[in-house]
Scaffold this active site. Structure first.
Site, PDB file in Angstrom:
ATOM      1  N   ILE A  79      -6.948  -5.405   7.809  1.00 23.10           N
ATOM      2  CA  ILE A  79      -8.118  -4.554   7.600  1.00 23.10           C
ATOM      3  C   ILE A  79      -9.046  -5.043   6.490  1.00 23.10           C
ATOM      4  CG2 ILE A  79      -6.991  -2.496   8.491  1.00 23.10           C
ATOM      5  CD1 ILE A  79      -6.797  -1.460   5.644  1.00 23.10           C
TER       6      ILE A  79
ATOM      7  N   TYR B 101       0.839  -1.190   0.000  1.00 23.59           N
ATOM      8  CA  TYR B 101       0.000   0.000   0.000  1.00 23.59           C
ATOM      9  C   TYR B 101       0.881   1.250   0.000  1.00 23.59           C
ATOM     10  CZ  TYR B 101      -2.788   3.564   2.568  1.00 23.59           C
ATOM     11  OH  TYR B 101      -3.395   4.707   3.005  1.00 23.59           O
TER      12      TYR B 101
END
Lengths: 547, 438
Positions: free
Chosen positions: B239, B152
């Protein structure tokens, strides 16, 4: 509690590399000797050099092991207040126990414990240490364990150490009950639900609508003497991160801020902790009514320079905490001149701007800037909704700056501390209800004034005089005649007596870096009128009791 | 004559003036392009379609329905409920009921295969804050974290900016579907040692962003062994755990730890958030779950800088504790994501574009290597620009994610209506058709 003390007792964890891994089938002796050889380096001969330190090390481990008995903390009582409280109170339950097949390793871990656990950083270790030396937090913790309750626990500790305002929260709750559902979930048609706008990512520094509402509220608090530009505002989850983010922007690790003292104890943790910025207290004196002295700032600046410490800003609170003063326009101008001359910043923490109970009119540094034509890019204001509105749980803080770079950087840093969307939505509606806000501010002011007078009078009854204050939730009380030795130690003893005998938690001046022993900050906004006589009774236990 | 007055500039910190916020990369440039020219079906049909934002909008109707049907929650929605005296205040433990609700929700996602102790949960305003907080706690300035690539893009900022910690990539490639190997871990570790950096931990995202794949059991075991052997921490950013298309295919690190009797568990910390699975990024609800007492204590204190609004906690608590609701939500959300994913992959395949076989997340990992003029980062960026300017699609280039193989792109599909998705896919189709003709 004891588990983390084990981790934090690591000697400079960041400099000791992890030792070579030992196979678990080697004898216990090897586990002790091998790491030590590096330390001892064979000095004093192999026998002395290995055996003596080994023995010492072995006994040290036994000692540590015997200290590390698992402790059970009591279950947490319903959380009552927010400041920057400590955490002893609800320690996590011990981790699931190791299964039988790993008993052998657990034993060895007991001998080698500091090394075979992954270390926490020195930053973490510093804060994981029990706060025994910070009375501000110790008192808070004790109060949590034994909180006063008129019916359920009348002998409990009365909390006068937390600056929270319950005097007018009923007004807020009433508004919420009437308006909140509609404010939060209202779609275009009545009865229609539309939460889409709430769920998606918002700008991390706050939505435009909310910024407008907050800027408007800030103006209203100042009775429209200043118009705040929403584009110069960054919203954060509380004034605590606002202050930290600003510190990250204005100073590098190892730099310092000058802070007139006594000052808010929370800054020691909030500002210094992760930024590595130092706070240099600049003492104010009772003979001077604890006013800020520019000559004292000059002296502190020069001394810091001599020590090679780079000062990047002056940090003030206005109204002041713990003394509750409203700074005069002249003082603000003097401060602005000072920071201009030194080419440093001025940070003005104005969280109590709407909590003036005295006669003086509050003057924000923003107002002075408008009229004096000073370079605005060095002036930054911190604000929040935790004090002027009793909404500390909602987490809304403000950075206001005229400095574009600071705003740009802060807006990006706000990603770590953003205001929750439903809260932004709800408060946008509340803050836009100007009539309600106006009524609230006025009603709260009157209630604060009333309580302040009652409280100061109560303290007077037991022989305690307070410095003149006009703002904030507290008074600044002189209890020096009740300390046995006019020193920090004496003040600490009195504080302990107040906590254990009078069972009252107050904030000692030394937590606020006050150089004159005997001053205490006492908050009155969590009391009701009925509590006042009780406070008098409790204080008498100390003021009239044996010394 | 105009006299220029030079005003001395008040100096700012290195943090304020550096570019470690990492927002100069194409990842963010694409977002800006979208902000300037956003697609709208009626008012701006030729605008940029945002496929670079991993947001989940496929299931928010379920949330709305819940709130409509549960009238008592509406009272709580205004953030009051419960004891009036304590309504507006809280401390950094967070509300007990909310922590329990989070623990319950996290257990639901893992199909009840693990138990979470709510006292080990530390709430933060989002997973972004949780990752930064853990980095502050386990590493000192100048230390390093190992992070498997591709990762990310936000990590460059979140893990490094204020903490002063370095990221050492653990390089993965398509030869084995980008799985993390022991060799890659060892190489990265050796690289850090050579540069005289102390490696304090490994941060992995499971399921992976941007790959959209859940990590397998052997890889998880390998990683646990590795971090134990090197005496470092492990942060497992989970997540997207509720966005794995099939619950059997997600294995949380918590499960492996439980199987091992929690030996060495004090190294492990899990990050979670409601931003992806529940589609509530605006609410700013994140959590750290740590098996390490010192980390829990410190994280709790440090969370003062990033608390979750008490109103939000009160609002979500009943919903997350409602097992009937959460079971159904998780199941439905998974099905809808799977359907969308399959749809997107199929449509892309029809026009000649292949994707990595994924089983999770709000995006797919698209292989555009055949379209590159040159198999380099420059070639990839050229293609990215073409797609942004000509197709008006904002997709994320692999290089922003530190992917070592040029030509891979992350394409988000869950942050828009199905109609918009169709428009985006047809733009791909026309583009590929045009290419075939030339």
């Amino acid at each position: 509690m004891t588990r983390f003390s084990r981790a934090s007792s690591n000697p400079s964890p960041e400099t000791n590399p992890a030792p070579p891994r030992l196979k678990s089938d080697e004898g216990p002796a090897m586990r002790i000797i091998v790491p030590l050889q590096g330390v001892v380096q064979g000095r004093g001969g192999l026998v002395l050099g290995s055996l003596l330190p080994c023995a010492l090390f072995y006994f040290l481990q036994l000692y540590l092991k015997s200290r590390n008995r698992p402790s059970q903390s009591p279950p947490s009582s319903p959380p009552t207040t927010l400041s920057t409280p400590d955490d002893h109170h609800a320690s996590p339950s011990s981790p699931p126990s190791a299964s039988g097949s790993t008993i052998h390793r657990t034993l060895s871990r007991g001998l080698l414990s500091p090394r075979s656990h992954p270390n926490v950083s020195s930053r973490a270790a510093a804060v994981a240490r029990p706060d025994e030396d910070s009375l501000y937090y110790v008192g808070y913790k004790k109060c949590l364990r034994d909180p006063f309750h008129r019916v359920d626990n009348p002998e409990g500790i009365i909390q006068l150490g937390l600056a929270e305002n319950r005097l007018s929260q009923d007004l807020i709750l009433d508004w919420l009950e009437k308006n909140a559902y509609g404010a939060l979930l209202g779609g275009d048609k009545p009865g229609e639900l539309n939460i889409m706008g709430l769920t998606t990512y918002l700008p991390f520094d706050g939505s435009d609508n909310f910024k407008n509402a907050v800027a408007g509220f800030m103006g209203q608090v100042l009775q429209e003497s200043v118009l705040f530009d929403p584009s110069q505002i960054v919203l954060t989850s509380g004034a605590t991160p606002a202050m930290e983010i600003l510190s990250f922007c204005l100073a590098d690790p190892g730099n310092a801020f000058l802070v007139p003292s006594p000052y808010y104890p929370g800054w020691d943790r909030d500002i210094k902790w992760r930024t590595g910025v130092e706070l240099v207290p600049v003492p104010c004196r009772s003979t001077d009514n604890f006013n800020i002295s520019i000559p004292a700032l000059e002296r502190a600046y020069t001394q810091a320079k001599k020590r090679g410490l780079k000062i990047r800003a002056v940090l003030i609170a206005n109204p002041t905490n713990p003394t509750g003063h409203v700074l005069s326009r002249d003082t603000l101008i003097d401060l602005l001149d000072f920071v201009t001359e030194k080419n440093i910043h001025l940070i003005s923490d104005e969280v109590f701007a709407g909590s003036i109970h005295g006669e003086s009119k509050f003057v924000s540094v923003a107002e002075v800037l408008e009229s004096e034509g000073i370079d605005k890019t060095r002036v930054h204001i911190v604000y929040g909704l935790s004090k002027d509105l009793p909404l500390p749980g909602f987490r809304v803080g403000v950075i206001h700056s005229y400095n574009e770079t600071v705003i740009a950087a802060s807006a990006k840093l706000a990603r770590f501390s953003s205001v929750s969307a439903p809260t932004q939505q709800l408060l946008t509606v509340m803050l836009s209800d100007k009539q309600f806000i106006s009524n609230y501010l006025e009603a709260n002011r009157q209630r604060m004034r009333r309580m302040y007078l009652l409280f100061v009078d109560a303290l007077k009854q037991v022989g305690i005089e307070c410095a003149n204050s006009e703002a904030g939730f507290y008074c600044w009380a002189d209890m020096s005649r009740y300390i046995t030795s006019y020193s920090e130690k004496g003040e600490k003893k009195l504080w302990e007596k107040l906590l254990t005998v009078a069972k009252v938690n107050v904030t000692p001046g030394l937590s606020c870096h006050c150089i004159e022993p005997g001053w205490f900050r006492c908050c009155f906004t969590t009391l009701t009128e009925e509590d006042i006589p009780l406070v008098v009774e409790r204080m008498k236990r100390v003021t009239q009791g044996p010394k | 004559m105009v006299v220029k007055v030079y005003k001395p500039c008040v100096p700012l910190s290195a943090i304020a003036t550096s570019s470690t916020h990492g927002e100069d990369s194409p990842y963010f440039a694409g977002w800006r392009a979208y902000d300037e020219d956003p697609y709208d079906a009626t008012t701006n049909p030729s605008g940029v379609i945002q496929m670079g934002l991993a947001e989940n909008q496929v299931s928010f109707d379920l949330l709305e329905k819940y709130l409509e049907e549960h009238q008592e929650v509406s009272k709580l929605v205004n953030g009051i409920g419960g004891f009036r005296e304590n309504a507006l205040f809280q401390d950094y433990h967070g509300l007990n009921s909310f922590r329990k609700a989070m623990a319950s929700f996290m257990e639901e996602i893992r199909g009840g295969k693990v138990k979470f102790d709510s006292n080990r949960i530390v709430l933060t305003a989002g997973a972004t804050a949780a990752n930064e907080l853990l980095t502050f706690i386990i590493a000192n300035p100048g230390d390093a974290l190992l992070v498997p690539t591709p990762y990310y893009p936000g990590f460059d900022r979140d893990l490094r900016w204020r903490t002063g910690v370095n990221i050492i990539p653990v390089n993965c490639n398509s030869s084995n579907k980008f799985q993390i190997t022991k060799q890659a871990l060892e190489e990265a570790y050796a690289k850090a040692k050579k540069a005289d950096l102390q490696v304090k931990g490994l941060l992995m995202t499971n399921p992976s962003n941007p790959l959209g794949t859940a990590m397998t059991r052997p890889v998880l075991e390998e990683i646990l062994n590795f971090i134990s052997s090197k005496n470092m921490h492990l942060i497992s950013d989970e997540i997207y755990s509720g966005s794995v298309f099939s619950s059997e295919e997600f294995i949380s690190i918590a499960e492996i730890l439980e199987e091992r009797g929690y030996a060495d568990a004090q190294r492990v910390h899990i990050v979670y958030s409601l931003s992806k699975d529940l589609g509530l990024p605006g609410f700013r609800v994140g959590a750290i779950y740590s098996y390490n007492d010192a980390v829990v204590t410190t994280a709790r204190r440090m969370s003062s800088f990033t608390l979750v609004s008490s109103q939000t906690q009160k609002m979500l608590s009943p919903m997350l504790s409602d097992v009937t609701f959460t079971k159904n939500y998780i199941k439905t959300n998974r099905e809808r994501l799977k359907r969308r994913y399959n749809y997107v992959v199929e449509r892309l395949r029809e026009c000649g574009i292949e994707c990595l076989h994924g089983n999770a997340g709000l995006f797919c990992w698209m292989n555009l290597k055949p379209l590159l003029e040159e198999a380099t980062t420059d070639g990839e960026l050229k293609l990215w620009e073409t797609i942004l300017k000509d197709l008006k699609l904002d997709i994320s280039p692999g290089s922003s994610c530190h992917c070592t193989e040029p030509g891979w792109f992350r394409v988000c599909f869950a942050n828009m209506s199905i109609e918009t998705l169709d428009v985006a896919l047809s733009r791909f189709t026309s583009f590929m058709e045009k290419r075939r003709k030339t």
